[in-house]
Design a protein around this motif. Structure first.
Motif, PDB file in Angstrom:
ATOM      1  N   THR A  90     -17.313   2.586  16.382  1.00 44.31           N
ATOM      2  CA  THR A  90     -16.981   3.898  17.084  1.00 44.31           C
ATOM      3  C   THR A  90     -16.020   4.364  15.802  1.00 44.31           C
ATOM      4  OG1 THR A  90     -15.140   3.988  18.239  1.00 44.31           O
ATOM      5  CG2 THR A  90     -17.263   3.606  19.327  1.00 44.31           C
ATOM      6  N   SER A  91     -16.077   6.005  15.408  1.00 44.44           N
ATOM      7  CA  SER A  91     -14.790   6.956  15.074  1.00 44.44           C
ATOM      8  C   SER A  91     -14.425   8.423  15.164  1.00 44.44           C
ATOM      9  CB  SER A  91     -15.323   6.099  13.379  1.00 44.44           C
ATOM     10  OG  SER A  91     -14.700   7.529  12.423  1.00 44.44           O
ATOM     11  N   GLU A  92     -13.174   8.479  16.062  1.00 45.69           N
ATOM     12  CA  GLU A  92     -13.773   9.777  16.204  1.00 45.69           C
ATOM     13  C   GLU A  92     -11.830  10.624  16.142  1.00 45.69           C
ATOM     14  OE1 GLU A  92     -13.586   9.850  20.617  1.00 45.69           O
ATOM     15  OE2 GLU A  92     -12.893   7.663  20.281  1.00 45.69           O
ATOM     16  N   ILE A  93     -12.264  12.152  16.111  1.00 48.42           N
ATOM     17  CA  ILE A  93     -10.674  12.427  16.389  1.00 48.42           C
ATOM     18  C   ILE A  93     -10.535  12.794  17.932  1.00 48.42           C
ATOM     19  CG2 ILE A  93      -9.871  15.134  15.795  1.00 48.42           C
ATOM     20  CD1 ILE A  93     -11.631  15.001  13.462  1.00 48.42           C
ATOM     21  N   TYR A  94      -8.808  12.124  17.687  1.00 50.64           N
ATOM     22  CA  TYR A  94      -8.533  12.300  18.987  1.00 50.64           C
ATOM     23  C   TYR A  94      -7.861  13.369  19.831  1.00 50.64           C
ATOM     24  CZ  TYR A  94      -8.100   7.031  19.977  1.00 50.64           C
ATOM     25  OH  TYR A  94      -8.900   5.663  20.464  1.00 50.64           O
ATOM     26  N   PRO A  95      -8.680  14.029  20.265  1.00 48.68           N
ATOM     27  CA  PRO A  95      -8.122  15.607  20.714  1.00 48.68           C
ATOM     28  C   PRO A  95      -6.546  16.304  20.789  1.00 48.68           C
ATOM     29  CG  PRO A  95      -9.475  15.313  22.346  1.00 48.68           C
ATOM     30  CD  PRO A  95      -9.462  13.937  21.389  1.00 48.68           C
ATOM     31  N   GLY A  96      -6.254  17.135  20.173  1.00 54.48           N
ATOM     32  CA  GLY A  96      -4.902  17.382  20.160  1.00 54.48           C
ATOM     33  C   GLY A  96      -4.025  16.737  20.115  1.00 54.48           C
ATOM     34  N   THR A  97      -4.014  15.812  18.838  1.00 55.33           N
ATOM     35  CA  THR A  97      -3.198  14.985  18.455  1.00 55.33           C
ATOM     36  C   THR A  97      -2.447  15.460  17.021  1.00 55.33           C
ATOM     37  OG1 THR A  97      -5.209  13.535  17.314  1.00 55.33           O
ATOM     38  CG2 THR A  97      -3.899  13.195  19.813  1.00 55.33           C
ATOM     39  N   VAL A  98      -1.542  14.467  16.638  1.00 56.49           N
ATOM     40  CA  VAL A  98      -0.283  15.142  15.320  1.00 56.49           C
ATOM     41  C   VAL A  98      -0.647  13.620  14.649  1.00 56.49           C
ATOM     42  CG1 VAL A  98       0.040  17.016  15.490  1.00 56.49           C
ATOM     43  CG2 VAL A  98       1.482  14.839  16.073  1.00 56.49           C
ATOM     44  N   HIS A  99      -0.990  13.589  13.427  1.00 55.56           N
ATOM     45  CA  HIS A  99       0.029  12.351  12.514  1.00 55.56           C
ATOM     46  C   HIS A  99       0.805  11.754  13.931  1.00 55.56           C
ATOM     47  CE1 HIS A  99      -0.425   8.841   9.886  1.00 55.56           C
ATOM     48  NE2 HIS A  99       0.815   8.376   9.515  1.00 55.56           N
ATOM     49  N   GLU A 120      -6.292  14.494  15.025  1.00 57.55           N
ATOM     50  CA  GLU A 120      -6.359  15.663  14.923  1.00 57.55           C
ATOM     51  C   GLU A 120      -6.005  16.438  13.943  1.00 57.55           C
ATOM     52  OE1 GLU A 120      -6.110  19.524  16.723  1.00 57.55           O
ATOM     53  OE2 GLU A 120      -8.062  18.643  17.468  1.00 57.55           O
ATOM     54  N   SER A 121      -4.393  16.245  13.304  1.00 56.80           N
ATOM     55  CA  SER A 121      -3.899  16.512  12.226  1.00 56.80           C
ATOM     56  C   SER A 121      -3.868  16.206  10.757  1.00 56.80           C
ATOM     57  CB  SER A 121      -2.427  16.908  12.609  1.00 56.80           C
ATOM     58  OG  SER A 121      -1.569  15.742  12.636  1.00 56.80           O
ATOM     59  N   ASP A 122      -5.166  15.226  10.569  1.00 51.02           N
ATOM     60  CA  ASP A 122      -4.869  14.326   9.847  1.00 51.02           C
ATOM     61  C   ASP A 122      -6.638  14.363   9.489  1.00 51.02           C
ATOM     62  OD1 ASP A 122      -2.542  13.317   9.747  1.00 51.02           O
ATOM     63  OD2 ASP A 122      -3.184  10.710  10.346  1.00 51.02           O
ATOM     64  N   LEU A 123      -7.929  14.641   9.689  1.00 51.01           N
ATOM     65  CA  LEU A 123      -9.243  14.308   9.128  1.00 51.01           C
ATOM     66  C   LEU A 123      -9.444  15.734   9.755  1.00 51.01           C
ATOM     67  CD1 LEU A 123      -9.807  12.053   8.250  1.00 51.01           C
ATOM     68  CD2 LEU A 123     -11.361  11.549  10.246  1.00 51.01           C
ATOM     69  N   PRO A 150       1.020  10.336  25.452  1.00 54.17           N
ATOM     70  CA  PRO A 150       1.416   9.815  26.177  1.00 54.17           C
ATOM     71  C   PRO A 150      -0.630   9.899  26.309  1.00 54.17           C
ATOM     72  CG  PRO A 150       2.797  10.450  26.427  1.00 54.17           C
ATOM     73  CD  PRO A 150       2.402  11.745  25.443  1.00 54.17           C
ATOM     74  N   ALA A 151      -0.753  10.334  26.504  1.00 54.31           N
ATOM     75  CA  ALA A 151      -2.479  10.438  27.522  1.00 54.31           C
ATOM     76  C   ALA A 151      -3.277  10.368  25.236  1.00 54.31           C
ATOM     77  CB  ALA A 151      -3.242  11.979  26.845  1.00 54.31           C
ATOM     78  N   ALA A 152      -3.042  10.284  24.536  1.00 54.85           N
ATOM     79  CA  ALA A 152      -3.910   9.788  23.321  1.00 54.85           C
ATOM     80  C   ALA A 152      -3.547   7.816  22.865  1.00 54.85           C
ATOM     81  CB  ALA A 152      -3.132  10.375  22.291  1.00 54.85           C
ATOM     82  N   LEU A 153      -2.144   7.621  23.118  1.00 50.64           N
ATOM     83  CA  LEU A 153      -1.696   6.235  23.773  1.00 50.64           C
ATOM     84  C   LEU A 153      -2.940   5.557  24.535  1.00 50.64           C
ATOM     85  CD1 LEU A 153      -0.275   3.905  22.612  1.00 50.64           C
ATOM     86  CD2 LEU A 153       1.548   4.383  24.486  1.00 50.64           C
ATOM     87  N   GLN A 154      -2.551   6.110  25.827  1.00 47.44           N
ATOM     88  CA  GLN A 154      -3.930   5.482  26.670  1.00 47.44           C
ATOM     89  C   GLN A 154      -5.196   5.420  25.761  1.00 47.44           C
ATOM     90  OE1 GLN A 154      -2.522   3.796  29.401  1.00 47.44           O
ATOM     91  NE2 GLN A 154      -4.887   3.297  29.226  1.00 47.44           N
ATOM     92  N   HIS A 155      -5.347   6.607  25.001  1.00 47.44           N
ATOM     93  CA  HIS A 155      -7.457   6.533  24.867  1.00 47.44           C
ATOM     94  C   HIS A 155      -7.436   5.271  23.783  1.00 47.44           C
ATOM     95  CE1 HIS A 155     -10.708   8.037  24.111  1.00 47.44           C
ATOM     96  NE2 HIS A 155     -10.405   8.106  23.327  1.00 47.44           N
ATOM     97  N   HIS A 156      -6.075   5.292  23.633  1.00 46.19           N
ATOM     98  CA  HIS A 156      -5.965   3.992  22.289  1.00 46.19           C
ATOM     99  C   HIS A 156      -6.207   2.735  23.288  1.00 46.19           C
ATOM    100  CE1 HIS A 156      -2.557   1.451  21.679  1.00 46.19           C
ATOM    101  NE2 HIS A 156      -3.411   1.057  20.096  1.00 46.19           N
ATOM    102  N   TRP A 157      -5.422   2.174  23.807  1.00 43.24           N
ATOM    103  CA  TRP A 157      -5.379   1.170  25.017  1.00 43.24           C
ATOM    104  C   TRP A 157      -6.702   1.016  25.180  1.00 43.24           C
ATOM    105  CZ3 TRP A 157      -2.671  -1.851  23.575  1.00 43.24           C
ATOM    106  CH2 TRP A 157      -1.079  -2.092  23.142  1.00 43.24           C
ATOM    107  N   ASP A 158      -7.739   2.711  25.695  1.00 40.87           N
ATOM    108  CA  ASP A 158      -8.714   2.060  26.662  1.00 40.87           C
ATOM    109  C   ASP A 158      -9.454   1.826  25.719  1.00 40.87           C
ATOM    110  OD1 ASP A 158      -7.757   2.711  29.023  1.00 40.87           O
ATOM    111  OD2 ASP A 158      -8.563   5.468  28.740  1.00 40.87           O
ATOM    112  N   ARG A 159      -9.571   2.644  23.895  1.00 38.45           N
ATOM    113  CA  ARG A 159     -10.644   2.049  22.683  1.00 38.45           C
ATOM    114  C   ARG A 159      -9.885   0.801  22.501  1.00 38.45           C
ATOM    115  NH1 ARG A 159     -14.909   4.749  23.629  1.00 38.45           N
ATOM    116  NH2 ARG A 159     -14.636   7.574  22.579  1.00 38.45           N
ATOM    117  N   LEU A 160      -9.395  -0.045  22.266  1.00 34.79           N
ATOM    118  CA  LEU A 160      -8.969  -1.369  21.416  1.00 34.79           C
ATOM    119  C   LEU A 160      -9.499  -2.830  22.865  1.00 34.79           C
ATOM    120  CD1 LEU A 160      -6.934  -2.891  19.867  1.00 34.79           C
ATOM    121  CD2 LEU A 160      -5.092  -2.577  19.873  1.00 34.79           C
TER     122      LEU A 160
END
Length: 243
Positions: free
Chosen positions: A202-211, A179-182, A223-233
């Protein structure tokens, strides 16, 4: 889980790399995983092992091998905000020296080496990356449309080369942005370029995240964003890689 440190022949020497493979032997689809600017270290090894545990032959190269083996600069166990400026002061000359020409030459070597490994199965591969590694992954996928079936990049400057740089993509794509990057406007422009390229993405901003949100050894870790990363990858790789 089997792991190895390897040396990849390139046009400019030998790049050290970490590799992880599934238990039980056999051949498995290949994934080229580009690290962030801090390079190969325990958190990247853990992520490679995690991915290998899902059935992939994973290769993590040292981007800055021309400057020495990883780690190319001393890193603390936790990369907090108080030490980042000094670390980046040492890394920035290496990042600036890592030109597009060098990146593409290295990509040729990395892909050839990965697919030649006895643990790697026949068929296309995936490329994934974090921060500057996500830019390297994008360049690799665009330069090798017949060999790369999936591209994933996280908190990465994927639009840094301009919209035309995405026009050769044939891989299925996932971009996970901090979210802080884009800004939403910048996301819209990037996605418009992907639409123009005819990309399946798919191209999305992960909410509440910083670089840097995937990296558990930094203050940016989410941690939640890391899990979301695995859920997408993981579904992306499951859809696109044979075996």
């Amino acid at each position: 889980m089997p792991t190895k440190m390897l040396r990849i022949p390139t046009a400019d020497g030998r790049a050290d790399a970490f590799a992880a493979f599934p238990d039980g032997g056999g051949q498995h689809p290949g994934v080229l995983m580009y690290p962030d600017g801090f390079g190969i270290r325990p958190v990247l090894r853990d992520m490679a092992r995690e991915l290998a545990g899902h059935g992939y032959c994973v290769l993590v190269p040292n981007l800055f091998y021309r400057h020495g083996p990883a780690p190319v600069t001393e890193l603390p166990e936790h990369i907090g905000e108080e030490v980042r400026p000094a670390i980046f002061a040492r890394l920035m000359p290496m990042i600036e020296a890592h030109t597009t020409e060098r990146a593409l030459s290295d990509a040729d070597a990395y892909l050839g080496f990965l697919t030649a490994q006895p643990e790697a199965g026949a068929g296309p591969v995936a490329v994934t990356g974090y921060c500057i590694g996500g830019l390297m992954a994008t360049r690799t996928a665009a330069a090798h449309p017949g060999r790369v079936a999936a591209l994933a990049a996280f908190h990465a400057p994927v639009g840094a080369d301009g919209p035309g740089s995405l026009s050769e993509l044939t891989a299925e794509v996932h971009f996970g942005h901090a979210e802080s990057d884009l800004t939403p406007g910048a996301l819209g422009r990037l996605n418009k370029a992907l639409d123009a390229a005819g990309a399946d993405y798919t191209s999305e901003i992960y909410p509440g995240t910083v670089h840097g949100f995937t990296m558990s050894d930094t203050d940016a870790f989410n941690p939640a964003a890391l899990q979301h990363h695995w859920d997408r990858l993981l579904p992306l790789l499951g859809r696109t890689l044979s075996g």
